[in-house]
Design an enzyme around this catalytic site. Structure first.
Site, PDB file in Angstrom:
ATOM      1  NE  ARG A   2      -3.436   2.522   2.301  1.00 60.49           N
ATOM      2  CZ  ARG A   2      -4.258   3.115   1.446  1.00 60.49           C
ATOM      3  NH1 ARG A   2      -4.746   2.434   0.432  1.00 60.49           N
ATOM      4  NH2 ARG A   2      -4.587   4.379   1.602  1.00 60.49           N
ATOM      5  CE1 TYR A   3       4.267   0.049  -2.050  1.00 63.77           C
ATOM      6  CE2 TYR A   3       4.381   0.706  -4.360  1.00 63.77           C
ATOM      7  CZ  TYR A   3       4.701  -0.179  -3.344  1.00 63.77           C
ATOM      8  OH  TYR A   3       5.460  -1.280  -3.635  1.00 63.77           O
TER       9      TYR A   3
ATOM     10  CB  CYS B 231     -10.255   6.037  13.348  1.00 63.68           C
ATOM     11  SG  CYS B 231      -9.936   6.886  11.804  1.00 63.68           S
TER      12      CYS B 231
ATOM     13  CG  HIS C 214     -10.418  -1.751   9.121  1.00 65.31           C
ATOM     14  ND1 HIS C 214     -10.020  -0.903   8.121  1.00 65.31           N
ATOM     15  CD2 HIS C 214     -10.277  -1.068  10.276  1.00 65.31           C
ATOM     16  CE1 HIS C 214      -9.650   0.252   8.661  1.00 65.31           C
ATOM     17  NE2 HIS C 214      -9.799   0.176   9.951  1.00 65.31           N
TER      18      HIS C 214
HETATM   19  N1  GLN Z   1     -15.531  10.833   6.872  1.00 67.24           N
HETATM   20  C1  GLN Z   1     -14.509   9.922   6.501  1.00 67.24           C
HETATM   21  C2  GLN Z   1     -15.118   8.636   5.992  1.00 67.24           C
HETATM   22  O1  GLN Z   1     -16.189   8.291   6.448  1.00 67.24           O
HETATM   23  C3  GLN Z   1     -13.607   9.603   7.677  1.00 67.24           C
HETATM   24  C4  GLN Z   1     -12.463   8.703   7.299  1.00 67.24           C
HETATM   25  C5  GLN Z   1     -11.444   8.473   8.401  1.00 67.24           C
HETATM   26  O2  GLN Z   1     -11.651   8.790   9.533  1.00 67.24           O
HETATM   27  N2  GLN Z   1     -10.321   7.888   8.074  1.00 67.24           N
HETATM   28  O3  GLN Z   1     -14.562   7.945   5.180  1.00 67.24           O
HETATM   29 ZN    ZN Z   2     -12.041   7.076  10.856  1.00 74.62          ZN
END
Ligand code: GLN
Ligand code: ZN
Length: 765
Positions: free
Chosen positions: A528-529, A657, A705
């Site tokens: 992943r880049y 996150c 995920h």
């Molecule tokens: N609002 C963005 C999404 O829902 C938030 C993404 C993130 O926090 N990485 O994709």
């Molecule tokens: Zn997020």
């Protein structure tokens, strides 16, 4: 003669060759021989490039098919049992540890099902390494001899290299105990590990290596006494072994001064320090260089893409020379060049003026060479002149300087970064206006980014569909997402972000002061880049960036639609920043642009606005102290500048996150509602930490995920656990993060179960 050195070169290839071949290998489209052939070509290409540029000290063993820290786990046989029981080849073991492996049984092979080892951020960079994972059953021994093989490979090409390995203390300290051995302290394994370093270094010496680079970046962290002691033990031991190559201990990404005692009087050949990130450590570190030791001066930035200022760097290196003499000074990249894109010459869409200010990994080779020649008294006047011209042009560039923006930042006052009323009053107004139920449900913003979306975006970028056609397509996607959310009965809706390729790039492309590359890829992890945008100048917003989509979404429904923006710190952290102004200034410029956007959204009738800050934690300086508390202060200020221009009854959300958060830092943002990744934590302590968080909060209830669908009962159990410490009035119900990587089917099922769980609790309260 002052020598030049490179600490590591990007392994991905000028056109992402490594990604292409590894992914093809994983998909069974090419053989392992094809994979190794490309690896070998890339290594040869990189060594020749450095040789031709005139670099004196060229690294080897900086190449990896996945991650160089993981390579070392494999080399020292630090392989948890779950990966060994399938008799995989070494390369497949490496990939299984890095990314997990699920394979059905065939006539000849057993079924395989293992998850990946933990992957974490490499210090404050965007590179991720696979954590060495130790257990009581770990049998330390040499498993292959990758560093020797690659050294010999270079030697065959007529290139003498300096092999690089992560050093023993960092290898242990960055690792962790495996699930079955939680009482194990990795550092206690030092005695078992050191003989293996000796063994591999002996083999390198036998192969003809005269020097090695051992990376100990943990030395820039706040280290407990026992870790400092381990550094002393390890390098005293290694330095006193006869017949090993000369050892250079390399540190980067910060100052080592608080750990300096550990480096005094070590019997090794020399040190490397990062003077890009910590120029102020010079006097202190220079004072511990022993009479026969060398100092490698990290002065060409391994983390950013700006052209070096030769005059300034040469002056800095001269300081070292006058102290130690030319023979004991080396001019080097500050860190490995892994963190920079491969070659500026691959950019043909970049504006010519801007291009003249940049330097990617390939260009940085020339930079170390020119500086080394210059301080050695060789004639490099042509290069110096061109460089001075570029530096001067940049200082007065109209691309870069925008007096109006600078004035606006200077005029930021307390009022601009404070909401009109405290949270309690705001909440009362919002509750009256919104009439939301208890346990309100929402999502984090994105909905599945389908193939159809990507195809249409590509068509639009290539010009095969018109702007109107594309807008129509996006609107139809928004409508789909709104109808879906109404159908499953979510409370606060989103437009789904179908128009966004990436949460930073999308806004960056619309801001003045940003530049983009077409091929500026940097490895983030494995295959992943990322292609970080570049902040080139003062930042401003020529026109509204997200209002159209949010307003369209709101026009379709009576429910509240939440506007969706990326916060100033996340924009800054996921870009290459400027180095001519401080990061706080850049964050405040972004904050002002976002403030205008937030205000425009409000004026257009959007009553809930979320400003995402997933990167706020990773920006935290590595060490405790003034820099860290400053960061916490200005990061929070930037967020508040962006979000404090609205009326009390407009509700501001934020989202985080990727990491453990500090509740106090989050508190300082004063968002009305925050949503936090939580599902994988399930940790009572973590919930308790947020107990006193004064505003409203949604702890993420499921992992986005994974395609796995949690049942309604699972949601209920989870909510019950949180409710033990957390009051129902403050409770929001939402997933961990955006759903862009998910499919529609599991999204529908998971969200439906989540909404039904919320409804269950509404009946109880
Ligand atoms: N609002 C963005 C999404 O829902 C938030 C993404 C993130 O926090 N990485 O994709
Ligand atoms: Zn997020």
């Amino acid at each position: 003669m002052v020598k030049s050195a490179v600490l590591g070169f990007p392994r991905i290839g000028p056109n992402r060759e490594l990604k292409k071949v590894t992914e093809s290998y994983w998909n069974g489209k090419v053989t392992v021989d094809d994979l190794f052939k490309v690896g070998k070509e890339l290594r040869a290409q990189n060594w020749k490039l450095q040789k031709d540029a005139g670099v004196d000290i060229i690294p080897s063993n900086d190449f990896s098919y996945y991650d160089h820290v993981l390579d070392l786990s494999l080399l020292f046989n630090v392989i948890p049992d779950r990966y060994t029981k399938y008799q995989l080849s070494p390369i497949d073991t490496l990939f299984a540890m890095g990314r997990g492996l699920q394979r059905k049984a065939t006539e000849t092979e057993k079924a395989v099902d293992v998850t990946a080892l933990e992957m974490v951020k490499w210090f404050d960079s965007n590179y991720h390494y696979v954590r060495p994972t130790f257990s009581h059953s770990t049998q330390f021994k040499l498993n292959g001899q990758k560093p020797v093989d690659e050294f010999l490979e270079a030697k065959e090409l007529g290139i003498q290299t300096r092999p690089v390995l992560v050093g023993p203390v960092s290898f242990l300290y960055l690792g962790k105990a495996d699930k079955d051995s939680l009482d194990l302290e990795p550092l206690s394994l030092l005695e078992k590990l050191l003989p293996l370093y000796v063994e591999i270094l002996q083999k390198l010496a036998a192969a003809g290596a005269t020097e090695v680079q051992l990376d100990e970046p943990t030395l820039v962290l706040d280290l407990p006494k026992e870790v400092q002691a381990a550094v002393k033990t390890a390098y005293t031991f290694l330095g006193n072994q006869a017949g090993l190559p000369k050892i250079t201990l390399a540190t980067y990404f910060g100052t080592v001064v608080p750990n300096l005692d550990a480096l005094k009087e070590l019997p090794i050949a020399g040190f490397h320090f990062d003077f890009i990130r910590a120029a102020e450590q010079f006097d202190d570190v220079a004072s511990i260089i022993g009479a026969n030791q060398t100092l490698s001066v990290g002065i060409v930035d391994g983390r950013n893409i700006w052209k070096n200022d030769f005059a300034k760097s040469s002056e800095f290196v001269q300081k070292a020379i006058s102290k130690l003499g030319a023979e004991r000074v080396i001019v080097a990249t500050s860190s490995s060049l892994l963190h920079t894109p491969v070659d500026l010459n691959n950019e043909n869409k970049l504006n010519a003026e801007l291009k003249n200010y940049f330097s990617f990994a390939t260009q940085k080779l020339e930079e170390v060479v020119v500086i080394a020649k210059n301080v050695s008294g060789q004639d490099v006047s042509a290069a110096l002149e061109a460089n001075a011209k570029s530096v001067a042009a940049k200082a007065s560039s109209t691309f870069i300087n925008d007096p109006a923006v600078q004035q606006r930042v200077a005029s930021i006052d307390k009022k601009m970064s404070t909401r009109a009323a405290p949270f309690g009053e705001r909440l009362a107004e919002q509750e009256k206006a919104f009439n939301l139920p208890l346990f309100p449900t929402t999502t984090i913003g994105s909905f599945p980014q389908t193939k159809d979306i990507r195809i249409n975006r590509n068509k639009f970028t290539k010009g095969t569909i018109s702007a109107e056609e594309y807008e129509q397509f996006i609107n139809s996607e928004i409508e789909k997402v709104i109808r879906f959310q109404e159908e499953i009965d979510l409370d606060v809706l989103v437009h789904g972000e179908p128009e966004r390729n990436d949460m930073v790039q999308y806004f960056g492309e619309q801001l003045k002061g940003y530049a983009f590359t077409t091929n500026g890829w940097v490895q983030s992890y494995g295959s992943r880049y990322v292609r970080p945008p570049i902040i080139v100048g003062d930042l401003s917003r020529p026109k509204a960036m997200s209002v159209k989509e949010s307003v369209y979404a709101q026009s379709l429904t009576k429910k509240l639609v939440k506007g969706m923006l990326t916060g100033p710190i996340t924009c800054l952290r996921w870009s290459f920043p400027r180095v001519d102004v401080d990061q706080k200034t850049q964050a405040l410029q972004l904050a002002l642009a976002l403030r205008d956007e937030v205000n425009d959204l409000e004026a257009a009738g959007i009553r809930v606005i979320q400003v995402d800050e997933p990167a706020i934690r990773e920006g935290l300086p590595l060490r405790a102290g003034a820099e860290r508390s400053d960061y916490q202060q200005w990061a929070a200020e930037a967020f508040r500048v962006a979000t404090s221009g609205v009326a009390n009854k407009t509700q501001i959300h934020s989202h985080f996150c990727y990491s453990d958060l500090d509740p106090n830092h989050i508190k300082a943002l004063d968002a009305d509602v925050v949503s936090i990744e939580f599902s994988k934590k399930d940790d009572a302590n973590y919930i308790a930490e947020f107990k006193d968080y004064p505003n409203h909060i949604g702890l993420g209830l499921f992992d986005i995920h994974s395609p796995r669908v949690p049942s309604k009962e699972e949601f209920i159990t989870k909510i019950e656990t949180i409710l033990k410490t957390y009051p129902a009035e403050k409770f929001w119900v939402n997933p961990d993060c955006g759903l862009k990587t998910r499919g529609w089917e599991e999204t529908r099922l998971s969200l439906t179960n989540m909404v039904n769980a919320a409804k269950y609790f509404r009946e109880q309260y």
